[in-house]
Write a protein that holds these residues in place. Structure first.
Motif, PDB file in Angstrom:
ATOM      1  N   PHE A  35      -1.723  -1.212   2.280  1.00 20.17           N
ATOM      2  CA  PHE A  35      -0.311  -1.112   2.569  1.00 20.17           C
ATOM      3  C   PHE A  35       0.640   0.118   1.913  1.00 20.17           C
ATOM      4  CE2 PHE A  35      -0.185  -5.523   3.455  1.00 20.17           C
ATOM      5  CZ  PHE A  35      -1.488  -5.988   3.066  1.00 20.17           C
ATOM      6  N   TYR A  37       4.383   0.616   0.509  1.00 16.22           N
ATOM      7  CA  TYR A  37       5.610   0.096   0.277  1.00 16.22           C
ATOM      8  C   TYR A  37       6.696   1.129  -0.147  1.00 16.22           C
ATOM      9  CZ  TYR A  37       4.209  -5.001   0.521  1.00 16.22           C
ATOM     10  OH  TYR A  37       3.943  -6.282   0.724  1.00 16.22           O
ATOM     11  N   GLN A  39      10.311   1.658  -2.069  1.00 17.57           N
ATOM     12  CA  GLN A  39      11.193   1.076  -3.155  1.00 17.57           C
ATOM     13  C   GLN A  39      12.553   2.214  -3.382  1.00 17.57           C
ATOM     14  OE1 GLN A  39       9.705   0.747  -7.345  1.00 17.57           O
ATOM     15  NE2 GLN A  39      10.316  -1.363  -7.466  1.00 17.57           N
ATOM     16  N   SER A  42      16.996   1.247  -7.107  1.00 12.98           N
ATOM     17  CA  SER A  42      17.679  -0.093  -7.543  1.00 12.98           C
ATOM     18  C   SER A  42      17.547  -0.899  -6.386  1.00 12.98           C
ATOM     19  CB  SER A  42      19.081   0.297  -7.963  1.00 12.98           C
ATOM     20  OG  SER A  42      19.172   1.202  -9.140  1.00 12.98           O
ATOM     21  N   GLN A  44      14.852  -3.688  -3.918  1.00 14.42           N
ATOM     22  CA  GLN A  44      13.665  -4.171  -3.801  1.00 14.42           C
ATOM     23  C   GLN A  44      12.494  -3.403  -2.827  1.00 14.42           C
ATOM     24  OE1 GLN A  44      15.852  -7.670  -2.478  1.00 14.42           O
ATOM     25  NE2 GLN A  44      13.862  -8.604  -1.918  1.00 14.42           N
ATOM     26  N   MET A  45      11.272  -3.804  -3.308  1.00 13.28           N
ATOM     27  CA  MET A  45      10.026  -3.204  -2.407  1.00 13.28           C
ATOM     28  C   MET A  45      10.141  -3.661  -1.063  1.00 13.28           C
ATOM     29  SD  MET A  45       7.407  -2.625  -5.376  1.00 13.28           S
ATOM     30  CE  MET A  45       6.098  -2.300  -4.356  1.00 13.28           C
ATOM     31  N   LEU A  47       7.824  -3.635   2.794  1.00 11.74           N
ATOM     32  CA  LEU A  47       6.715  -3.081   3.452  1.00 11.74           C
ATOM     33  C   LEU A  47       7.016  -2.190   4.692  1.00 11.74           C
ATOM     34  CD1 LEU A  47       3.564  -3.477   3.741  1.00 11.74           C
ATOM     35  CD2 LEU A  47       4.242  -5.046   5.501  1.00 11.74           C
ATOM     36  N   ARG A  50       1.158  -1.531   7.396  1.00 10.13           N
ATOM     37  CA  ARG A  50      -0.147  -2.255   6.707  1.00 10.13           C
ATOM     38  C   ARG A  50      -1.434  -1.880   7.782  1.00 10.13           C
ATOM     39  NH1 ARG A  50       1.368  -7.614   6.798  1.00 10.13           N
ATOM     40  NH2 ARG A  50       2.290  -7.066   8.931  1.00 10.13           N
ATOM     41  N   PHE A  91       4.973   3.599  -2.543  1.00 12.03           N
ATOM     42  CA  PHE A  91       3.644   3.075  -3.254  1.00 12.03           C
ATOM     43  C   PHE A  91       2.578   2.537  -2.459  1.00 12.03           C
ATOM     44  CE2 PHE A  91       5.122   2.794  -7.547  1.00 12.03           C
ATOM     45  CZ  PHE A  91       6.597   2.573  -7.659  1.00 12.03           C
ATOM     46  N   LYS A 102      -4.391 -10.120  -4.947  1.00 14.00           N
ATOM     47  CA  LYS A 102      -3.233  -9.390  -5.550  1.00 14.00           C
ATOM     48  C   LYS A 102      -3.389  -8.059  -4.981  1.00 14.00           C
ATOM     49  CE  LYS A 102      -6.748  -8.486  -9.492  1.00 14.00           C
ATOM     50  NZ  LYS A 102      -7.313  -8.919 -10.479  1.00 14.00           N
ATOM     51  N   TYR A 103      -2.247  -7.360  -5.459  1.00 13.64           N
ATOM     52  CA  TYR A 103      -2.094  -5.753  -4.992  1.00 13.64           C
ATOM     53  C   TYR A 103      -2.523  -4.985  -6.103  1.00 13.64           C
ATOM     54  CZ  TYR A 103       0.808  -6.635  -0.620  1.00 13.64           C
ATOM     55  OH  TYR A 103       1.228  -6.893   0.453  1.00 13.64           O
ATOM     56  N   PHE A 105      -1.583  -1.171  -6.908  1.00 15.06           N
ATOM     57  CA  PHE A 105      -0.735  -0.147  -6.536  1.00 15.06           C
ATOM     58  C   PHE A 105      -1.212   1.175  -7.264  1.00 15.06           C
ATOM     59  CE2 PHE A 105       2.779  -2.178  -4.515  1.00 15.06           C
ATOM     60  CZ  PHE A 105       2.759  -3.500  -4.920  1.00 15.06           C
ATOM     61  N   GLY A 106      -0.877   2.379  -6.358  1.00 18.24           N
ATOM     62  CA  GLY A 106      -0.881   3.510  -7.094  1.00 18.24           C
ATOM     63  C   GLY A 106       0.103   3.755  -8.068  1.00 18.24           C
ATOM     64  N   THR A 107       0.316   4.971  -8.547  1.00 20.47           N
ATOM     65  CA  THR A 107       1.562   5.223  -9.454  1.00 20.47           C
ATOM     66  C   THR A 107       2.645   5.610  -8.649  1.00 20.47           C
ATOM     67  OG1 THR A 107       0.536   7.564  -9.565  1.00 20.47           O
ATOM     68  CG2 THR A 107       0.306   6.089 -11.307  1.00 20.47           C
TER      69      THR A 107
ATOM     70  N   TYR B  33       3.341 -14.481  -6.929  1.00 16.90           N
ATOM     71  CA  TYR B  33       2.551 -13.743  -8.014  1.00 16.90           C
ATOM     72  C   TYR B  33       3.878 -12.741  -8.913  1.00 16.90           C
ATOM     73  CZ  TYR B  33      -1.210 -13.191  -4.514  1.00 16.90           C
ATOM     74  OH  TYR B  33      -2.163 -13.208  -3.366  1.00 16.90           O
ATOM     75  N   TYR B  35       4.230  -9.506 -11.430  1.00 20.81           N
ATOM     76  CA  TYR B  35       3.867  -7.967 -11.535  1.00 20.81           C
ATOM     77  C   TYR B  35       4.804  -7.454 -12.869  1.00 20.81           C
ATOM     78  CZ  TYR B  35       1.313  -8.267  -7.195  1.00 20.81           C
ATOM     79  OH  TYR B  35       0.539  -8.570  -6.122  1.00 20.81           O
ATOM     80  N   GLY B  42       2.969   2.118 -11.205  1.00 21.96           N
ATOM     81  CA  GLY B  42       3.145   1.410 -10.046  1.00 21.96           C
ATOM     82  C   GLY B  42       3.368  -0.202 -10.551  1.00 21.96           C
ATOM     83  N   GLN B 105       2.838  -9.526   1.012  1.00 23.86           N
ATOM     84  CA  GLN B 105       3.729 -10.001  -0.152  1.00 23.86           C
ATOM     85  C   GLN B 105       5.069  -9.481  -0.083  1.00 23.86           C
ATOM     86  OE1 GLN B 105       1.963  -9.726  -3.934  1.00 23.86           O
ATOM     87  NE2 GLN B 105      -0.164 -10.023  -3.442  1.00 23.86           N
ATOM     88  N   GLY B 108      10.599  -9.664  -4.715  1.00 23.67           N
ATOM     89  CA  GLY B 108      12.054  -9.828  -5.042  1.00 23.67           C
ATOM     90  C   GLY B 108      12.705  -8.699  -5.981  1.00 23.67           C
TER      91      GLY B 108
END
Lengths: 115, 116
Positions: A35, A37, A39, A42, A44-45, A47, A50, A91, A102-103, A105-107, B33, B35, B42, B105, B108
Motif C-alpha cells: 500500500f 498511504y 498523511q 495534521s 489522518q492517513m 489510502l 493498493r 508511507f 498488521k501493517y 510501514f516505512g519511515t 488495530y 499503532y 512510520g 485499514q 483515525g
C-alpha cells in the motif's frame, strides 16, 4: 523479519510535474499486499493505492500509479500532474496474508509540491 | 459512516500520570488495530483486536500499556505511569474481516500525547 525501506526522506516537485517515490521491502512470504498511504499535515492517513502481490499488472488510481517489481521487491509510487494538495508524508506499507494483517510501514517520504 | 474517530486529539500530561485514549472504529468493522508513530517515523504496530479478543501484542507494548475492547465496538488504550518516551501519536485503525472485506485499514486522526 519483514521490513520496508523508504530511502528518500524528503522530495519536492513543481506543480504539474511528475515525481516518483521509492520503496523496497523484504519478506519471505509469497502472498502479500502493498500500500501507499498519504498523511497530510495534521490530518489522518488515507489510502492512495493498493497492489496485490499475485497480480502482475501495476495498480493505477487516476494520477497515481505504481511500479511493482516483485523479484526486486520494489514498489515505487508515481504521481503525475502533481497538485499542491499532494503535499504530504507518504508511507509505503506491507502486509502478509499469513498472519495478523498488521501493517509494516516505512519511515516515510515528505513530499512538497511547489507552486 | 463517519469514519474512525479518536478522543482526545491532543493530550498533555506530566510524567508519572495515567492517560486513557479512546477509539471508535467504523461500525461494521470487526478488527481494530493500535499503532504508535514517533516523530520522523512510520507507524509501528502495538496490538490488535478481533471483535473483543486481543489477539496479538507487540513487544513495544510494555506492562504499563493496556488495551481493551469490551464489547467489540470502541477500544481504549491506557498508559500507566507515563514516561517522556511515551510521547508520540497514537493511531487507531479498523477493518472488516469477512466476505467482501478488503485488506485496507481505515485510520483515525490519532491522539497526540506529550509527556512533560
Amino acid at each position: 523479519a519483514q521490513t520496508v525501506t523508504q530511502s528518500q526522506p524528503e522530495m519536492s516537485v513543481q506543480e504539474a510535474e511528475t515525481v516518483t517515490l521509492s520503496c523496497t521491502y523484504d519478506t519471505s512470504e509469497s502472498n502479500y499486499y502493498l500500500f501507499w498511504y498519504k498523511q497530510p499535515p495534521s490530518r489522518q492517513m488515507i489510502l492512495v493505492i493498493r497492489q496485490e502481490a499475485y497480480k502482475q499488472q501495476n495498480a493505477t488510481e487516476n494520477r497515481f500509479s505504481v511500479n511493482f517489481q516483485k523479484a526486486a521487491k520494489s514498489f515505487s509510487l508515481k504521481i503525475s500532474d502533481s497538485q499542491l494538495g499532494d503535499t504530504a508524508m507518504y508511507f509505503c506499507a506491507f502486509i502478509d496474508t499469513s498472519g495478523t494483517y498488521k501493517y509494516i510501514f516505512g519511515t516515510g517520504t515528505r513530499l512538497k509540491v511547489l507552486a | 459512516d463517519t469514519g474512525v474517530s479518536q478522543d482526545p486529539r491532543h493530550k498533555i500530561t506530566k510524567r508519572g500520570q495515567n492517560v486513557t485514549f479512546r477509539c471508535d472504529p467504523i461500525s461494521e468493522h470487526n478488527r481494530l488495530y493500535w499503532y504508535r508513530q514517533t516523530l520522523g517515523q512510520g507507524p509501528e504496530f502495538l496490538t490488535y483486536f478481533q471483535n473483543e479478543a486481543q489477539l496479538e501484542k507487540s513487544r513495544l507494548l510494555s506492562d504499563r500499556f493496556s488495551a481493551e475492547r469490551p464489547k467489540g465496538s470502541f477500544s481504549t488504550l491506557e498508559i500507566q505511569r507515563t514516561e517522556q518516551g511515551d510521547s508520540a501519536m497514537y493511531l487507531c485503525a479498523s477493518r472488516f474481516v469477512g466476505s467482501g472485506g478488503t485488506n485496507e485499514q481505515f485510520f483515525g486522526p490519532g491522539t497526540r500525547l506529550t509527556v512533560l
